[in-house]
Design an enzyme around this catalytic site. Structure first.
Site, PDB file in Angstrom:
ATOM      1  N   HIS A  81     -22.747 -17.739 -19.257  1.00  0.00           N
ATOM      2  CA  HIS A  81     -22.580 -16.516 -18.966  1.00  0.00           C
ATOM      3  C   HIS A  81     -23.351 -15.137 -18.482  1.00  0.00           C
ATOM      4  O   HIS A  81     -23.441 -14.318 -17.669  1.00  0.00           O
ATOM      5  CB  HIS A  81     -20.718 -15.887 -18.188  1.00  0.00           C
ATOM      6  CG  HIS A  81     -20.008 -15.351 -17.751  1.00  0.00           C
ATOM      7  ND1 HIS A  81     -19.937 -14.682 -16.223  1.00  0.00           N
ATOM      8  CD2 HIS A  81     -20.055 -13.538 -17.899  1.00  0.00           C
ATOM      9  CE1 HIS A  81     -19.722 -14.048 -15.919  1.00  0.00           C
ATOM     10  NE2 HIS A  81     -20.174 -12.713 -16.950  1.00  0.00           N
ATOM     11  N   GLU A  82     -23.012 -15.205 -19.751  1.00  0.00           N
ATOM     12  CA  GLU A  82     -24.181 -13.350 -20.619  1.00  0.00           C
ATOM     13  C   GLU A  82     -25.239 -14.127 -19.790  1.00  0.00           C
ATOM     14  O   GLU A  82     -26.326 -13.142 -19.509  1.00  0.00           O
ATOM     15  CB  GLU A  82     -23.610 -13.044 -22.088  1.00  0.00           C
ATOM     16  CG  GLU A  82     -22.156 -12.787 -22.066  1.00  0.00           C
ATOM     17  CD  GLU A  82     -21.762 -11.470 -21.022  1.00  0.00           C
ATOM     18  OE1 GLU A  82     -22.688 -10.811 -20.930  1.00  0.00           O
ATOM     19  OE2 GLU A  82     -20.706 -11.769 -20.551  1.00  0.00           O
ATOM     20  N   HIS A 111     -26.166 -13.301 -16.685  1.00  0.00           N
ATOM     21  CA  HIS A 111     -26.878 -12.338 -15.990  1.00  0.00           C
ATOM     22  C   HIS A 111     -28.301 -11.332 -16.275  1.00  0.00           C
ATOM     23  O   HIS A 111     -28.409 -11.060 -15.768  1.00  0.00           O
ATOM     24  CB  HIS A 111     -25.550 -11.388 -16.653  1.00  0.00           C
ATOM     25  CG  HIS A 111     -24.521 -10.766 -16.484  1.00  0.00           C
ATOM     26  ND1 HIS A 111     -24.136 -10.156 -14.846  1.00  0.00           N
ATOM     27  CD2 HIS A 111     -22.834 -10.751 -17.177  1.00  0.00           C
ATOM     28  CE1 HIS A 111     -22.472 -10.080 -15.072  1.00  0.00           C
ATOM     29  NE2 HIS A 111     -22.040 -10.709 -16.081  1.00  0.00           N
TER      30      HIS A 111
END
Length: 229
Positions: free
Chosen positions: A101-102, A105
């Protein structure tokens, strides 16, 4: 002073407690389950992250340790993913989902996603608008100045818009994260995919709760203005 207003207690405070509590309970439950479930390849979060970086061309992104639990985040200013100890060192499904998920980003920033650009545009205003809006609203109520109250509501609207823009940014990062796992050949079992989705969905609900809370607060402030008029 709002705590003495029955409307605030019923329409804002109680729903906020319920929404935030349910969201945190969902996150804690998902993390407890999948944080103790080994991912298919038995790889730690850092190892997963390094594999994704190579696969997705995110080699400029660095990893750094950060204290706390579920304190993981991407810092675009330094192009760093800061990861908690549990995510960095455990070969869990939760670690796999969070690091992906990071890096989702990171990919958003690398590709200059319009969603990120819109939210980033509001970041400077977000640093000041909550405190300014509260001060103006309190002053407007104390001095019965509808102009100050209106201006405070306008400033608080920035908070609501920022929270609203955060939702597609976070959902997109999760979508990207799952895709990055699959493209790097890291989600090798159905359990990896299911668990990652559950972790990311639970985490997204905290942002939904934050948006609803800010929206309820804005509507309450507007009701105060209408009562003054």
């Amino acid at each position: 002073m709002f705590f003495f207003d029955t409307n605030y207690l019923i329409l804002v405070l109680l729903p906020t407690i319920v929404l935030s509590g349910l969201a945190q309970l969902w996150v804690s439950s998902a993390f407890q389950k999948w944080g103790n479930t080994r991912n298919g390849l038995g790889m730690t979060g850092v190892s997963i992250g390094e594999r994704i970086k190579q696969s997705a061309g995110l080699t400029a992104v660095r990893f750094e340790s950060v204290a706390g639990q579920m304190s993981d985040h991407f810092d675009p200013a330094d192009n760093v993913v800061r990861i908690s100890q549990d995510v960095a060192t455990k070969p869990s499904v939760a670690a796999m989902a969070i690091i992906a998920h990071e890096l989702g980003h990171a990919q958003q920033y690398q590709e200059k996603s319009p969603l990120i650009a819109m939210r980033s545009f509001l970041v400077p205003a977000m640093r000041l608008s909550p405190s300014i809006s509260y001060g103006l609203i309190v002053a407007g109520l104390l001095f019965n100045a509808t102009g100050l109250l209106t201006l405070g509501i306008i400033f608080f609207s920035v908070v609501v818009v920022f929270s609203l823009l955060t939702l597609p940014v976070e959902f997109d990062a999760s979508r990207r994260g799952l895709k990055l796992l699959q493209e790097a050949g890291l989600a090798t079992t159905s359990q990896d995919v299911t668990g990652s989705r559950q972790i990311l969905t639970a985490a997204a609900m905290t942002y939904v709760a934050a948006f609803l809370t800010s929206l309820l607060t804005l509507l309450y402030y507007i009701s105060l203005l209408q009562r003054r008029n």
